[in-house]
Design an enzyme around this catalytic site. Structure first.
Site: not given
Length: 249
Positions: A40-41, A110, A153
């Site tokens: 994902d990074g 985020e 989150n």
């Protein structure tokens, strides 16, 4: 024609060698499909590289979590790319004010504010110019996009937000006062301002994905709908489906 991009891990580099040998490596500017190999990074890193160009990216997981990635399979890749479904995301734009300087950055997951010392942060929260919380004592707070709602989150016990909900998740991190406040769901068009109270005694940093600003006094955040980011997903493993499924784990 496919252009492969790979993260720095041995697994990602090995996948790059295998897939480029099998399917070829088209130049970035000429490729019809972009395939990101990593976690994902790395997908977030690729999307930052492509900001403003809106090139659809199909990810295959060669990392750990891989929530934003498809399963890694070497066979039938052209057919998978043709059948892939698109998910369009919009980043958050952060303006962080520190020491007389304004720092701007974009966040796909985020924007988070975190205390820098042992002292709890004290924050004032405004939404669309209206004060919603005069003082929040906490370790920090974050505003997450739907795609980012399953990342930091979720770890902070914030809600998972479906992609088409047109909402952002405002989530406190270890709230002390008011202790029972669990955050808020805000319209995607909301303008959020977070002011740091007692900044000299209780310094706070602000981070938009990989960009960190220390000793902020005030942070403004809004969704930038002028920027589109497109990710491609297998039909049986769409991002919307994963966001729903994650709530029943």
């Amino acid at each position: 024609m496919i252009h492969f991009l790979a993260g720095g891990s041995p697994a990602a580099q090995a996948a790059l060698a295998v897939l480029a040998a099998r399917y070829g490596q088209a130049p970035l500017g000429e490729a019809r499909f972009l395939v990101a190999l990593g976690g994902d990074g790395f997908m977030i890193e690729v999307q930052h590289r492509l900001l403003g160009r809106n090139r659809p990216v199909y990810g295959m997981n060669r990392g750990s979590v891989g929530f934003l990635m498809n399963a890694y399979r070497e066979d039938d890749l052209p057919a998978r790319l043709e059948a892939a479904q698109a998910a369009t995301l919009h980043p958050l734009r952060m303006r962080a004010h520190s020491g007389g300087t304004t720092h701007a950055a974009l966040a796909i997951n985020e924007v988070s504010l975190l205390r820098e010392t042992r002292q709890a942060a004290k924050l004032r929260i405004l939404v669309d110019g209206k004060e919603r919380m005069p003082e929040l004592s906490c370790d920090g707070i974050l505003l997450a996009t739907p795609a980012g709602s399953t990342a930091y989150n979720l770890s902070a016990h914030g809600p998972i937000v479906p992609l088409d909900a047109n909402l952002l998740a405002l989530t406190p991190i270890s709230a002390f006062r008011p202790r029972r406040w669990r955050g808020a769901l805000l319209p995607a068009a909301a303008r959020v301002e977070i002011q740091v109270l007692e900044p000299d005694k209780r310094p706070v940093s602000a981070t938009a994905d990989q960009t960190e600003v220390r000793d902020v006094r005030r942070v403004e955040i809004r969704e930038d709908r002028a920027i589109n980011m497109t990710m491609l997903f297998d039909p049986d493993h769409s991002l919307s489906e994963r966001i729903i499924a994650e709530q029943f784990v």
